[in-house]
Write an enzyme that holds these catalytic residues in place. Structure first.
Site, short mmCIF file in Angstrom:
data_model
loop_
_atom_site.label_atom_id
_atom_site.label_comp_id
_atom_site.label_asym_id
_atom_site.label_seq_id
_atom_site.Cartn_x
_atom_site.Cartn_y
_atom_site.Cartn_z
N HIS A 189 72.95 -4.00 55.24
CA HIS A 189 73.67 -5.28 55.10
C HIS A 189 75.11 -4.93 54.70
O HIS A 189 75.76 -4.13 55.38
CB HIS A 189 72.92 -6.12 54.07
CG HIS A 189 73.32 -7.56 53.99
ND1 HIS A 189 74.18 -8.17 54.85
CD2 HIS A 189 72.94 -8.54 53.10
CE1 HIS A 189 74.32 -9.45 54.52
NE2 HIS A 189 73.59 -9.69 53.45
N ASP A 235 81.39 -4.70 59.78
CA ASP A 235 81.57 -3.57 58.87
C ASP A 235 82.17 -2.34 59.53
O ASP A 235 82.49 -1.37 58.83
CB ASP A 235 80.21 -3.19 58.26
CG ASP A 235 79.69 -4.26 57.32
OD1 ASP A 235 80.51 -4.81 56.58
OD2 ASP A 235 78.49 -4.56 57.36
N HIS A 259 73.52 -5.98 65.36
CA HIS A 259 73.40 -7.17 64.52
C HIS A 259 72.17 -7.95 64.94
O HIS A 259 71.86 -8.01 66.12
CB HIS A 259 74.65 -8.06 64.66
CG HIS A 259 74.80 -9.02 63.54
ND1 HIS A 259 74.19 -10.24 63.52
CD2 HIS A 259 75.47 -8.90 62.37
CE1 HIS A 259 74.49 -10.85 62.39
NE2 HIS A 259 75.25 -10.06 61.67
N1 CMC Z 1 72.39 2.51 65.73
C1 CMC Z 1 71.44 2.93 66.58
N2 CMC Z 1 70.43 2.19 67.04
C2 CMC Z 1 70.35 0.94 66.58
C3 CMC Z 1 71.32 0.40 65.70
C4 CMC Z 1 72.36 1.24 65.26
N3 CMC Z 1 73.29 0.80 64.44
N4 CMC Z 1 71.00 -0.88 65.43
C5 CMC Z 1 69.88 -1.15 66.13
N5 CMC Z 1 69.50 -0.05 66.83
C6 CMC Z 1 68.37 0.05 67.76
C7 CMC Z 1 67.06 0.16 67.03
O1 CMC Z 1 66.71 1.51 66.81
C8 CMC Z 1 66.13 -0.55 67.97
O2 CMC Z 1 65.85 0.34 69.05
P1 CMC Z 1 64.38 0.36 69.71
O3 CMC Z 1 64.24 -1.00 70.34
O4 CMC Z 1 64.41 1.49 70.66
O5 CMC Z 1 63.42 0.57 68.57
C9 CMC Z 1 66.97 -1.68 68.55
O6 CMC Z 1 68.32 -1.19 68.47
C10 CMC Z 1 66.85 -2.98 67.79
O7 CMC Z 1 67.16 -2.71 66.42
P2 CMC Z 1 66.48 -3.43 65.21
O8 CMC Z 1 66.53 -2.55 64.02
O9 CMC Z 1 65.15 -3.97 65.62
O10 CMC Z 1 67.47 -4.67 65.02
P3 CMC Z 1 67.57 -5.58 63.76
O11 CMC Z 1 68.04 -6.89 64.24
O12 CMC Z 1 66.33 -5.54 62.95
O13 CMC Z 1 68.69 -4.85 62.88
C11 CMC Z 1 70.73 -4.24 61.93
C12 CMC Z 1 69.99 -5.28 62.74
C13 CMC Z 1 72.13 -4.75 61.62
C14 CMC Z 1 70.02 -4.00 60.59
C15 CMC Z 1 70.80 -2.92 62.75
O14 CMC Z 1 71.51 -3.14 63.94
C16 CMC Z 1 71.42 -1.78 61.95
O15 CMC Z 1 70.72 -1.08 61.22
N6 CMC Z 1 72.76 -1.55 62.10
C17 CMC Z 1 73.43 -0.54 61.29
C18 CMC Z 1 73.73 -1.08 59.91
C19 CMC Z 1 74.84 -2.09 59.93
O16 CMC Z 1 75.89 -1.88 60.54
N7 CMC Z 1 74.63 -3.20 59.21
C20 CMC Z 1 75.64 -4.25 59.08
C21 CMC Z 1 75.22 -5.52 59.77
S1 CMC Z 1 76.55 -6.70 59.98
C22 CMC Z 1 77.06 -7.17 58.43
C23 CMC Z 1 76.02 -7.51 57.45
O17 CMC Z 1 75.04 -8.18 57.74
O18 CMC Z 1 76.20 -7.11 56.33
#
Ligand code: CMC
Length: 427
Positions: A267, A362, A306
């Site tokens: 987050h 971010d 996201h």
């Molecule tokens: N790098 C690499 N792969 C990723 C990333 C990433 N940053 N984000 C998602 N994926 C992949 C993930 O491995 C999955 O792949 P597969 O379908 O093969 O298993 C697919 O994309 C879907 O990801 P998810 O984890 O199911 O998506 P989510 O909606 O649960 O997670 C998230 C959203 C923001 C937690 C995630 O994208 C992430 O961890 N990003 C990096 C951390 C980040 O930048 N967070 C800030 C978010 S924006 C501001 C805020 O909210 O604070």
């Protein structure tokens, strides 16, 4: 004529059910009538992480994740970032309308009146170790505010709520600045109410021996960044504030839960994690290897992806513009080059394209905060300052919503059936 209902056939019993559809949504509790027999609890929905469950009705923030649209109370984020002040946005989020000049002046004066904290707060800060993470300090001290304002438990009194909201907006910059000074071993600087909201915060963080001479461009950039972070509908920390607030605890405790949620690297903590990642990559030539590792599932490209945005995060677009203005003042941050190259490669790479992973808020914000002189571990505190008006508006909306009750999800039990206790000698 088409009906706004959903017909469900339960193949276990052959029975049909018709449930209303309102706002493209069915009520999960309408499924409870679907039973195999009278003893049956009824059908539930399984939705870990709330991937497809609306937990509230909200009139505060609108996001269209496919189109990359973000609006607070109907106003596009681009217009607010360009033309509003942070306090105007805070007022808008809370009250639903932009303030008139008189309302804004009154609101600003009220906030100024509450910027000081009880001096005992400074003693808490003294108790933290020199290397205490500022988010840990912030969440602890904000939680502790509830002990200074026991009247805050009267959450059903609108005047009381208004007072606590003002206290939080006014005092959190002071506490955040104290945490910054503590980390650096610098004497605390107290609020200077001749300055505006952002100016006062910047002065409390950076002043050394007299009032800090602000760089207007950097100060304006900070104001824009806080506006961009001010609300983001039902994200993890806002959901935490709502869930904890739904127990009818005081707002200081509910908001400290939001700060705790924001701290996490998935987050708000991602802005700090991005800088750590850029440091680890170190050089543009290491990017392909880093991307390969991410694609192999070893680590994530922080600041990308996201839950809601499946196109470019509109906040990230605006932040890139702010970065240009800031770096013109401060000189180029060498890590920007790595970030730009990472973005270029990721936006062309099938792995990221297929999963619709774009830079989020971010990705570039940390580079700007660093250029302003804030240390990496402080970035999420700045996010928290920005998010405060959103948390407060959402907390109040939750309290006034007649549909809301204490947040209490169901579970699918996967543990043991009943079994008899075995004395320790016999295990
Ligand atoms: N790098 C690499 N792969 C990723 C990333 C990433 N940053 N984000 C998602 N994926 C992949 C993930 O491995 C999955 O792949 P597969 O379908 O093969 O298993 C697919 O994309 C879907 O990801 P998810 O984890 O199911 O998506 P989510 O909606 O649960 O997670 C998230 C959203 C923001 C937690 C995630 O994208 C992430 O961890 N990003 C990096 C951390 C980040 O930048 N967070 C800030 C978010 S924006 C501001 C805020 O909210 O604070």
């Amino acid at each position: 004529m088409a009906k706004d209902t959903l017909t469900i056939t339960d193949n276990r019993t052959g029975r049909n059910y018709e449930v209303p559809i309102e706002d493209d949504t069915v009520k999960a509790t309408d499924l409870r009538q679907i039973k195999v027999n009278d003893d049956d609890f009824g059908l539930m929905t399984y939705d870990p992480a709330f991937m497809n469950t609306a937990a509230c009705r909200s009139a505060i923030t609108y996001i269209d994740g496919d189109q990359g649209i973000l609006r607070y109370r109907g106003y596009p984020i681009e217009q607010l970032a360009e033309r509003a002040t942070f306090l105007e946005v805070a007022y808008l989020l809370a009250e639903g309308e932009l303030p008139t000049r008189t309302q804004l002046d009154q609101f600003t004066e009220t906030i100024k009146f509450h910027t000081y904290v009880h001096t005992n707060i400074t003693k808490f800060l003294e108790g933290f170790r020199y290397d205490a993470h500022p988010m840990g300090m912030l969440l602890g001290v904000v939680g502790a505010l509830s002990t200074f304002y026991p009247d805050a438990k009267h959450i059903h009194d609108p005047a009381n709520r208004a007072l606590q909201k003002v206290r939080l907006l006014a005092k959190v910059p002071t506490i955040a600045a104290f945490a910054f000074r503590h980390s650096r071993g610098l004497p605390l600087v107290f609020p200077d109410n001749d300055l505006d909201y952002i100016g006062n915060f910047v002065n409390m963080t950076f002043s050394i021996g007299g009032r800090h001479k602000p760089n207007k461009v950097l100060q304006h950039a900070l104001e824009i960044l806080l506006i961009l972070h001010a609300d983001h509908e039902q994200n993890c920390s806002t959901s935490a504030v709502r869930a904890v607030g739904s127990s009818h605890v005081d707002p200081f405790s509910a908001i400290s839960a939001g700060i705790a949620a924001l701290y996490g690297p998935l987050h708000g903590g991602a802005n700090e994690a991005v800088l750590q990642m850029l440091d680890e990559i170190g050089d543009k030539q290491h990017i392909p290897k880093f991307i390969d590792e991410v694609k192999a599932g070893r680590g994530r490209l922080m600041g990308f992806g996201h839950r809601v945005y499946k196109s470019y995060d509109p906040r990230a677009k605006l932040i890139k513009k702010v970065a240009d203005e800031v770096f013109e003042q401060t000189g180029l941050n060498p890590k920007l080059e790595i970030a730009l190259e990472l973005e270029r490669i990721a936006l062309e790479d099938e792995y990221f394209v297929k999963r619709k992973l774009y830079p989020n808020v971010d990705f570039y914000s940390g580079l700007i905060y660093q250029a302003m002189g804030y240390p990496t571990e402080y970035f999420t505190v700045l996010f928290a300052l920005g998010r405060m008006p959103g948390w407060l508006a959402q907390w109040e909306e939750m309290l006034l919503d007649k549909d809301q009750k204490i947040a209490r999800p169901r579970q699918i039990f996967t543990g043991h059936d009943e079994r008899a206790f075995v004395p320790v000698e016999k295990r």
